[in-house]
Design a protein around this motif. Structure first.
Motif, short mmCIF file in Angstrom:
data_model
loop_
_atom_site.label_atom_id
_atom_site.label_comp_id
_atom_site.label_asym_id
_atom_site.label_seq_id
_atom_site.Cartn_x
_atom_site.Cartn_y
_atom_site.Cartn_z
N LYS A 12 0.83 -1.20 0.00
CA LYS A 12 0.00 0.00 0.00
C LYS A 12 0.86 1.25 0.00
O LYS A 12 2.07 1.21 0.27
CB LYS A 12 -0.92 0.00 1.22
N SER A 29 -2.43 -4.48 2.13
CA SER A 29 -3.88 -4.60 2.26
C SER A 29 -4.21 -5.89 3.02
O SER A 29 -3.33 -6.67 3.38
CB SER A 29 -4.53 -4.59 0.88
N ASP A 51 -8.54 -7.08 -1.61
CA ASP A 51 -8.54 -5.70 -1.13
C ASP A 51 -7.50 -4.89 -1.90
O ASP A 51 -6.30 -5.05 -1.69
CB ASP A 51 -8.22 -5.69 0.37
N ARG A 52 -7.97 -3.99 -2.78
CA ARG A 52 -7.05 -3.22 -3.62
C ARG A 52 -7.03 -1.73 -3.25
O ARG A 52 -6.52 -0.92 -3.99
CB ARG A 52 -7.43 -3.37 -5.09
N LYS A 53 -7.59 -1.37 -2.09
CA LYS A 53 -7.65 0.03 -1.70
C LYS A 53 -6.26 0.58 -1.43
O LYS A 53 -5.49 -0.01 -0.68
CB LYS A 53 -8.53 0.20 -0.46
N GLN A 54 -5.95 1.73 -2.06
CA GLN A 54 -4.65 2.41 -1.89
C GLN A 54 -3.47 1.50 -2.22
O GLN A 54 -2.39 1.62 -1.66
CB GLN A 54 -4.52 2.95 -0.47
#
Length: 229
Positions: free
Chosen positions: A183, A206, A211-214
């Motif tokens: 991240k 992550s 989960d690919r957030k940020q």
């Protein structure tokens, strides 16, 4: 002429033309509003399709990686070197560096520490060996990310989409095998020396492959062909 009503003057050709133009503009305005509403609906549908596609891709990747690890659990594959690469952040153009103590960092200064020999295992899993130190990037026993692995073991397994050329970096052993994408570093992880060289310590991932957030995105640049062994 007191008490008389003045007769309405007939419209001239100019007045008639202006009326037609006014009506045409109103029609165009109505069409524009309608098209804008339809475009908004289409964009919402496209967003939903893209989100569904992303979820499908992540689920497919998770299954593929899990199947690969399980099916090859009893085999031993040291991996084959497929070349030397630099990993450039798509966010800010900084380079992945692996010789800052044991930390994995992003830096704006290029040297041999920003080059990694990439080893491919089971056609999917990769190992990243730093060119300067000869050590692998991986997860420590305490859960952090470091560049201290002496060999390409299970804690040094990563995924990167070399076929696409651009991808996140997924540490397969993070989160008890659920994986974790590198991240973006926080402001607290920024270091800058007196020469203006910036270094961002990368130690956060992550929560899973889904989960690919940020998530940091990198472009892999080949530096040299693989050496024959």
């Amino acid at each position: 002429f007191t008490g008389t009503t003045q007769q309405q003057q007939p419209k001239t050709k100019f007045d008639q033309d202006m009326d037609e133009i006014s009506h045409a503009l109103e029609s165009l305005r109505a069409i524009g509003i309608n098209l804008n509403e339809q475009l908004g609906d289409q964009l919402e549908q496209i967003d939903r399709i893209e989100s569904a596609t992303d979820r499908l891709n992540e689920n497919t990747l998770a299954v593929t990686l899990r199947t690969t690890k399980v099916s090859n659990r009893t085999s031993h594959d040291n991996g084959k070197c497929i070349g030397s690469y630099q990993f450039v952040s798509m966010e800010n153009g900084m380079l992945l560096l692996g010789a800052d103590g044991e930390y994995l960092v992003l830096t704006n200064s290029a040297d041999s520490s920003t080059v990694f020999d990439v080893y491919l295992r089971y056609d999917t899993i990769v190992g990243l060996c730093n060119k300067r130190t000869g050590k692998y990037v991986g997860k420590t026993m305490w859960g952090g990310i470091s560049v201290g692995g002496l060999y390409f073991g299970s804690m040094e397994e990563w995924y990167f989409d070399f076929a696409g050329g651009e991808s996140g970096l997924l540490c397969l052993s993070k989160n008890w095998g659920a994986g974790g994408w590198l991240k973006e570093p926080t402001a607290e992880n920024l270091r800058e020396d007196d020469r203006g060289i910036k270094r961002h310590i990368l130690d956060t991932t992550s929560t899973s492959v889904r989960d690919r957030k940020q998530c940091l995105q990198f472009r892999a640049i080949a530096c040299a062909p693989p050496q024959e062994k």
